[in-house]
Design a protein around this motif. Sequence first.
Motif, PDB file in Angstrom:
ATOM      1  N   ASN A  95     -10.929  -7.178  -5.781  1.00 56.12           N
ATOM      2  CA  ASN A  95     -10.497  -6.887  -4.418  1.00 56.12           C
ATOM      3  C   ASN A  95      -9.861  -8.115  -3.773  1.00 56.12           C
ATOM      4  O   ASN A  95      -8.842  -8.014  -3.086  1.00 56.12           O
ATOM      5  N   GLY A  96     -10.464  -9.269  -4.009  1.00 58.61           N
ATOM      6  CA  GLY A  96      -9.890 -10.505  -3.487  1.00 58.61           C
ATOM      7  C   GLY A  96      -8.522 -10.775  -4.081  1.00 58.61           C
ATOM      8  O   GLY A  96      -7.613 -11.263  -3.395  1.00 58.61           O
ATOM      9  N   GLY A  97      -8.356 -10.452  -5.356  1.00 57.47           N
ATOM     10  CA  GLY A  97      -7.053 -10.630  -5.994  1.00 57.47           C
ATOM     11  C   GLY A  97      -5.998  -9.710  -5.419  1.00 57.47           C
ATOM     12  O   GLY A  97      -4.867 -10.134  -5.151  1.00 57.47           O
ATOM     13  N   VAL A  98      -6.366  -8.465  -5.200  1.00 55.81           N
ATOM     14  CA  VAL A  98      -5.408  -7.520  -4.617  1.00 55.81           C
ATOM     15  C   VAL A  98      -4.988  -7.998  -3.224  1.00 55.81           C
ATOM     16  O   VAL A  98      -3.797  -8.010  -2.903  1.00 55.81           O
ATOM     17  N   GLY A  99      -5.943  -8.403  -2.418  1.00 54.44           N
ATOM     18  CA  GLY A  99      -5.618  -8.883  -1.072  1.00 54.44           C
ATOM     19  C   GLY A  99      -4.736 -10.119  -1.103  1.00 54.44           C
ATOM     20  O   GLY A  99      -3.755 -10.228  -0.356  1.00 54.44           O
ATOM     21  N   THR A 100      -5.062 -11.051  -1.983  1.00 56.57           N
ATOM     22  CA  THR A 100      -4.271 -12.274  -2.093  1.00 56.57           C
ATOM     23  C   THR A 100      -2.840 -11.959  -2.503  1.00 56.57           C
ATOM     24  O   THR A 100      -1.881 -12.467  -1.908  1.00 56.57           O
ATOM     25  N   VAL A 101      -2.681 -11.121  -3.506  1.00 58.79           N
ATOM     26  CA  VAL A 101      -1.347 -10.809  -4.007  1.00 58.79           C
ATOM     27  C   VAL A 101      -0.546 -10.014  -2.978  1.00 58.79           C
ATOM     28  O   VAL A 101       0.655 -10.236  -2.821  1.00 58.79           O
ATOM     29  N   GLN A 102      -1.199  -9.109  -2.277  1.00 57.63           N
ATOM     30  CA  GLN A 102      -0.455  -8.337  -1.274  1.00 57.63           C
ATOM     31  C   GLN A 102       0.140  -9.251  -0.211  1.00 57.63           C
ATOM     32  O   GLN A 102       1.310  -9.128   0.141  1.00 57.63           O
ATOM     33  N   TRP A 103      -0.663 -10.177   0.300  1.00 60.90           N
ATOM     34  CA  TRP A 103      -0.154 -11.092   1.330  1.00 60.90           C
ATOM     35  C   TRP A 103       0.887 -12.041   0.748  1.00 60.90           C
ATOM     36  O   TRP A 103       1.879 -12.369   1.407  1.00 60.90           O
ATOM     37  N   HIS A 104       0.679 -12.485  -0.479  1.00 60.06           N
ATOM     38  CA  HIS A 104       1.627 -13.381  -1.144  1.00 60.06           C
ATOM     39  C   HIS A 104       2.982 -12.689  -1.307  1.00 60.06           C
ATOM     40  O   HIS A 104       4.024 -13.235  -0.938  1.00 60.06           O
ATOM     41  N   ALA A 105       2.970 -11.487  -1.855  1.00 58.73           N
ATOM     42  CA  ALA A 105       4.212 -10.747  -2.077  1.00 58.73           C
ATOM     43  C   ALA A 105       4.871 -10.366  -0.762  1.00 58.73           C
ATOM     44  O   ALA A 105       6.102 -10.468  -0.616  1.00 58.73           O
ATOM     45  N   PHE A 106       4.068  -9.952   0.211  1.00 60.53           N
ATOM     46  CA  PHE A 106       4.628  -9.552   1.505  1.00 60.53           C
ATOM     47  C   PHE A 106       5.312 -10.730   2.181  1.00 60.53           C
ATOM     48  O   PHE A 106       6.418 -10.590   2.715  1.00 60.53           O
ATOM     49  N   SER A 107       4.682 -11.895   2.156  1.00 58.67           N
ATOM     50  CA  SER A 107       5.298 -13.059   2.805  1.00 58.67           C
ATOM     51  C   SER A 107       6.595 -13.453   2.114  1.00 58.67           C
ATOM     52  O   SER A 107       7.551 -13.876   2.769  1.00 58.67           O
ATOM     53  N   ASP A 108       6.666 -13.295   0.780  1.00 59.68           N
ATOM     54  CA  ASP A 108       7.916 -13.571   0.065  1.00 59.68           C
ATOM     55  C   ASP A 108       9.024 -12.634   0.522  1.00 59.68           C
ATOM     56  O   ASP A 108      10.155 -13.066   0.762  1.00 59.68           O
ATOM     57  N   VAL A 109       8.714 -11.361   0.649  1.00 63.32           N
ATOM     58  CA  VAL A 109       9.715 -10.377   1.074  1.00 63.32           C
ATOM     59  C   VAL A 109      10.157 -10.652   2.504  1.00 63.32           C
ATOM     60  O   VAL A 109      11.358 -10.628   2.813  1.00 63.32           O
ATOM     61  N   VAL A 110       9.226 -10.937   3.393  1.00 64.08           N
ATOM     62  CA  VAL A 110       9.581 -11.222   4.795  1.00 64.08           C
ATOM     63  C   VAL A 110      10.479 -12.449   4.874  1.00 64.08           C
ATOM     64  O   VAL A 110      11.497 -12.443   5.580  1.00 64.08           O
ATOM     65  N   ALA A 111      10.114 -13.503   4.153  1.00 71.03           N
ATOM     66  CA  ALA A 111      10.912 -14.729   4.187  1.00 71.03           C
ATOM     67  C   ALA A 111      12.329 -14.486   3.670  1.00 71.03           C
ATOM     68  O   ALA A 111      13.297 -15.060   4.176  1.00 71.03           O
ATOM     69  N   ARG A 112      12.458 -13.615   2.678  1.00 70.44           N
ATOM     70  CA  ARG A 112      13.756 -13.356   2.074  1.00 70.44           C
ATOM     71  C   ARG A 112      14.576 -12.337   2.868  1.00 70.44           C
ATOM     72  O   ARG A 112      15.777 -12.496   3.042  1.00 70.44           O
ATOM     73  N   GLU A 113      13.935 -11.286   3.367  1.00 70.28           N
ATOM     74  CA  GLU A 113      14.666 -10.164   3.944  1.00 70.28           C
ATOM     75  C   GLU A 113      14.798 -10.188   5.470  1.00 70.28           C
ATOM     76  O   GLU A 113      15.836  -9.813   5.998  1.00 70.28           O
ATOM     77  N   VAL A 114      13.733 -10.542   6.163  1.00 65.51           N
ATOM     78  CA  VAL A 114      13.748 -10.468   7.634  1.00 65.51           C
ATOM     79  C   VAL A 114      13.085 -11.698   8.272  1.00 65.51           C
ATOM     80  O   VAL A 114      12.159 -11.563   9.062  1.00 65.51           O
ATOM     81  N   PRO A 115      13.556 -12.895   7.961  1.00 62.02           N
ATOM     82  CA  PRO A 115      12.870 -14.084   8.471  1.00 62.02           C
ATOM     83  C   PRO A 115      12.856 -14.165  10.005  1.00 62.02           C
ATOM     84  O   PRO A 115      11.926 -14.722  10.580  1.00 62.02           O
ATOM     85  N   ARG A 116      13.829 -13.573  10.668  1.00 67.76           N
ATOM     86  CA  ARG A 116      13.874 -13.629  12.136  1.00 67.76           C
ATOM     87  C   ARG A 116      13.010 -12.559  12.797  1.00 67.76           C
ATOM     88  O   ARG A 116      12.847 -12.561  14.001  1.00 67.76           O
ATOM     89  N   GLN A 117      12.494 -11.661  12.000  1.00 67.28           N
ATOM     90  CA  GLN A 117      11.630 -10.610  12.529  1.00 67.28           C
ATOM     91  C   GLN A 117      10.258 -10.661  11.867  1.00 67.28           C
ATOM     92  O   GLN A 117       9.593  -9.638  11.707  1.00 67.28           O
ATOM     93  N   ALA A 118       9.828 -11.847  11.515  1.00 71.21           N
ATOM     94  CA  ALA A 118       8.562 -12.004  10.794  1.00 71.21           C
ATOM     95  C   ALA A 118       7.381 -11.501  11.623  1.00 71.21           C
ATOM     96  O   ALA A 118       6.487 -10.838  11.094  1.00 71.21           O
TER      97      ALA A 118
END
Length: 163
Positions: free
Chosen positions: A61-84
Amino acid sequence: MAIGIVVGQPLWVKLARTHSSARVMALAAAVQIGGLATFWLAGGTMPAVSAIAAVVFGLGNGGVGTVQWHAFSDVVAREVPRQAGLAYGIYAAVGKLGLAAGATIIAVALESGEYRDPANPLVMNLMTLLPACGALALMLVAAAMIGRTRITADAKVKYRARR
């Protein structure tokens, strides 16, 4: 469960730095399923095994949570950095709605049955099968992500070869 979540965080962070988010999520979901299967098989009759299974589930469960936030932050930084802020707000709200829906499903199921009867498998099934369905769904998402990554990588190689 909390012990597994806390103890496993450094492991998942390290894996997320060296492997794709999809692969780490698939591994974390598989760990969750392993813990759930062990918990279900112990059936409440072996408290020590049930406790170990809960720690293993927490680790996944800790791994799933860690990866979800990790992947989500990568997508936000790449796709919508001004709307983070908006992106994180929506992500958190959807997560809270999912938690509320899960609690509601369990409450309705418990209200409709006699859950205090040890012979009734309702509680054990709710505690294992519903989260296992979620973990299996995560594994399917991870598999799709891995497949997409391979296709994208292959396309890049072919594109470069034509140039």
